[in-house]
Scaffold this active site. Structure first.
Site, PDB file in Angstrom:
ATOM      1  N   LYS A 123      62.708  41.819  12.880  1.00 48.54           N
ATOM      2  CA  LYS A 123      63.524  42.673  12.411  1.00 48.54           C
ATOM      3  C   LYS A 123      63.614  43.975  12.854  1.00 48.54           C
ATOM      4  O   LYS A 123      62.490  44.661  13.058  1.00 48.54           O
ATOM      5  CB  LYS A 123      63.062  42.686  10.897  1.00 48.54           C
ATOM      6  N   ASP A 228      64.198  46.041  -5.395  1.00 48.72           N
ATOM      7  CA  ASP A 228      65.362  45.595  -4.680  1.00 48.72           C
ATOM      8  C   ASP A 228      65.498  44.183  -4.829  1.00 48.72           C
ATOM      9  O   ASP A 228      65.900  43.360  -3.985  1.00 48.72           O
ATOM     10  CB  ASP A 228      65.416  46.316  -3.229  1.00 48.72           C
TER      11      ASP A 228
HETATM   12  N1  LIG Z   1      62.205  35.906   8.141  1.00 49.39           N
HETATM   13  C1  LIG Z   1      63.408  35.397   7.995  1.00 49.39           C
HETATM   14  N2  LIG Z   1      63.765  34.193   8.154  1.00 49.39           N
HETATM   15  C2  LIG Z   1      65.106  33.938   8.075  1.00 49.39           C
HETATM   16  N3  LIG Z   1      66.025  34.665   7.548  1.00 49.39           N
HETATM   17  C3  LIG Z   1      65.631  35.936   7.401  1.00 49.39           C
HETATM   18  C4  LIG Z   1      64.230  36.454   7.558  1.00 49.39           C
HETATM   19  N4  LIG Z   1      64.699  37.755   7.284  1.00 49.39           N
HETATM   20  C5  LIG Z   1      65.620  38.205   7.150  1.00 49.39           C
HETATM   21  N5  LIG Z   1      66.390  37.234   7.225  1.00 49.39           N
HETATM   22  C6  LIG Z   1      67.943  37.077   7.119  1.00 49.39           C
HETATM   23  O1  LIG Z   1      68.446  38.267   7.524  1.00 49.39           O
HETATM   24  C7  LIG Z   1      69.180  38.730   6.137  1.00 49.39           C
HETATM   25  C8  LIG Z   1      68.926  40.281   6.189  1.00 49.39           C
HETATM   26  O2  LIG Z   1      67.456  40.740   6.059  1.00 49.39           O
HETATM   27  P1  LIG Z   1      66.866  41.658   5.137  1.00 49.39           P
HETATM   28  O3  LIG Z   1      67.318  41.713   3.943  1.00 49.39           O
HETATM   29  O4  LIG Z   1      65.367  41.878   5.452  1.00 49.39           O
HETATM   30  O5  LIG Z   1      67.724  43.002   5.997  1.00 49.39           O
HETATM   31  P2  LIG Z   1      68.023  44.324   5.435  1.00 49.39           P
HETATM   32  O6  LIG Z   1      68.553  45.330   6.478  1.00 49.39           O
HETATM   33  O7  LIG Z   1      67.524  45.094   4.524  1.00 49.39           O
HETATM   34  O8  LIG Z   1      69.250  43.697   4.551  1.00 49.39           O
HETATM   35  P3  LIG Z   1      70.197  44.449   3.501  1.00 49.39           P
HETATM   36  O9  LIG Z   1      69.680  45.919   3.092  1.00 49.39           O
HETATM   37  O10 LIG Z   1      71.371  44.516   3.779  1.00 49.39           O
HETATM   38  O11 LIG Z   1      69.696  43.390   2.439  1.00 49.39           O
HETATM   39  C9  LIG Z   1      68.721  37.800   5.141  1.00 49.39           C
HETATM   40  O12 LIG Z   1      69.401  37.923   3.931  1.00 49.39           O
HETATM   41  C10 LIG Z   1      68.108  36.788   5.542  1.00 49.39           C
HETATM   42  O13 LIG Z   1      69.526  35.822   5.662  1.00 49.39           O
END
Ligand SMILES: Nc1ncnc2c1ncn2[C@@H]1O[C@H](COP(=O)(O)OP(=O)(O)OP(=O)(O)O)[C@@H](O)[C@H]1O
Length: 407
Positions: A123, A228
């Site tokens: 990430k 959130d």
């Molecule tokens: N450990 C993981 N395993 C599988 N899929 C994941 C994982 N972490 C994140 N994802 C996928 O990636 C997407 C986005 O992750 P996350 O919510 O952590 O990011 P974000 O940038 O904070 O997104 P947002 O702010 O738009 O919710 C998740 O909805 C999921 O589908």
């Protein structure tokens, strides 16, 4: 601003030292003067450094900036990505980079592989990437933001996420396994599941609903509020119910199948706050109401009992004297000062998670949000040339798409 890992294999260790020099110089220089890069890279003989500078600039990892007083370079997001990837690779935490499976508002999600072949998630936090919802209000501020602030704030976001994920995991919460953190990135286990948002039907909504409310209360018992907690940040794993002995085998396609147990996995902790936070009650109620509203709208489920109140949460905290994860996380290195800085920055750039996101009233999923998210990058204005990188297919072809893995 997507991760394009193609060029990493062509970079030499000298190139990386020069890149690290630009990074070090960016901490206190908006534009890092070339002689300082030479000095910080610690390499003898300027010509090698100049060659590296030109390679890095061509690859868009650094960008040349003509200042009024001097010429120099600025680290681009891609440069920071490469430094983090290189560190993860050296620590044998990532062997190869696969496909990007998500572009969140404030992060990119990439599938990577360990040398054993097991898949993991990288990430990449990208705080300061302009949200489509806040383009107008924040444009001026963002235009003047400096390299140091997005780098630092994105790193803080990664530190925060890693610290909370670790504390939660160690205390039995269902979250991905945190594996490593470097700069603005974290590596965690891949959860083979879809967000609740993509689940159109659940066999027993009451059961899942009360499980989610229990998680909110359980977080409070450890002094935490997610902040959130919603259908985007809850992944739903389908498991065969171990209690369903003697019944017919599970069939995941059958929404009424009683042998299927849905296991929520919590992700994404940008807004996690202490139960002592000034707005704790507001965040707590918002988490509860998000789930209530979503279940009503999507599954037509309304509980007979009111959701937990903040007073319930406080009561729950008393049941667990001495075990405060908010305090533990502070002690682990993500200090209260860092938390405050990050919170202030997130407020300023308009990060308010998914809870504040405009929601469509449609029952079925659509891809529109993803498209909107994807278009954010076009608004990006960080004074650097936009990287013209293709989407996922520009990454290492040897890795299969996550969707394929899920089949
Ligand atoms: N450990 C993981 N395993 C599988 N899929 C994941 C994982 N972490 C994140 N994802 C996928 O990636 C997407 C986005 O992750 P996350 O919510 O952590 O990011 P974000 O940038 O904070 O997104 P947002 O702010 O738009 O919710 C998740 O909805 C999921 O589908």
């Amino acid at each position: 601003m997507k991760l394009d890992a193609k060029a990493i294999r062509y970079l030499t260790s000298e190139d990386f030292r020069v890149l690290a020099g630009v990074e070090a110089g960016s901490r206190n220089h908006e534009v890092v003067p070339t002689p300082l890069i030479v000095q910080l890279s610690g390499l003898r003989g300027g010509s090698g450094v100049h060659r590296s500078i030109s390679v890095l600039a061509k690859t868009n990892l650094i960008a040349k900036v003509k200042n009024a007083k001097y010429d120099g370079y600025r680290l681009a997001y891609g440069g920071l990505d490469y430094l983090a990837l290189n560190a993860h690779q050296k620590q044998k935490c990532i062997y190869s980079v696969g496909n990007q499976i998500g572009v969140g508002k404030e992060s990119d999600i990439v599938v990577v592989a360990h040398s054993s072949g097991s898949q993991r998630i990288l990430k990449i936090h990208r705080l300061g990437r302009i949200s489509f919802r806040t383009v107008k209000t924040n444009r001026d501020y963002l235009r003047h933001r400096n390299t140091g602030s997005w780098m630092y704030m994105s790193r803080l976001a990664a530190m925060k996420e890693f610290a909370f994920m670790k504390a939660l995991r160690e205390n039995g919460f269902s979250v991905p396994e945190p594996i490593a953190q470097n700069r603005h990135t974290i590596v965690m286990s891949l959860i083979d599941a879809f967000p609740l948002r993509q689940i159109s039907k659940v066999p027993r909504p009451a059961e899942l609903y009360s499980e989610l409310m229990d998680i909110i209360l359980e977080l409070a018992r450890f002094g935490l509020i997610h902040g959130d907690f919603n259908e985007f940040n809850i992944l739903i794993k389908e498991e065969e119910d171990p209690d369903a002995k003697g019944k017919a085998p599970a069939n995941v396609d059958d929404e009424n199948d009683e042998n299927i147990r849905l296991v929520p996995v919590l992700i994404d902790f940008p807004q996690m706050v202490s139960i002592d936070h000034a707005n704790a009650e507001m965040y707590f109620d918002r988490d509860v109401n998000c789930i209530k509203r979503y279940f009503q709208r999507k599954f037509h489920f309304v509980s007979d009992v009111p959701g937990p109140s903040f007073a319930d949460a406080k009561k729950n905290l008393l049941k667990n004297p001495g075990k405060r994860l908010d305090v533990e996380v502070e002690a682990s290195g993500f200090s209260r000062k860092m938390a405050r800085e990050l919170e202030a920055y997130m407020k300023e750039v308009g990060v308010d998670g998914d809870a504040g996101a405009p929601r469509d009233d449609e029952e079925e999923d659509d891809d529109s949000e993803e498209e909107e998210d994807g278009s954010e990058e076009d608004h990006s204005d960080d004074g650097q040339p936009e990287e013209e990188t293709g989407p996922s297919d520009s990454l290492d072809d040897s890795s299969r798409r996550l969707e394929e893995l899920r089949v």
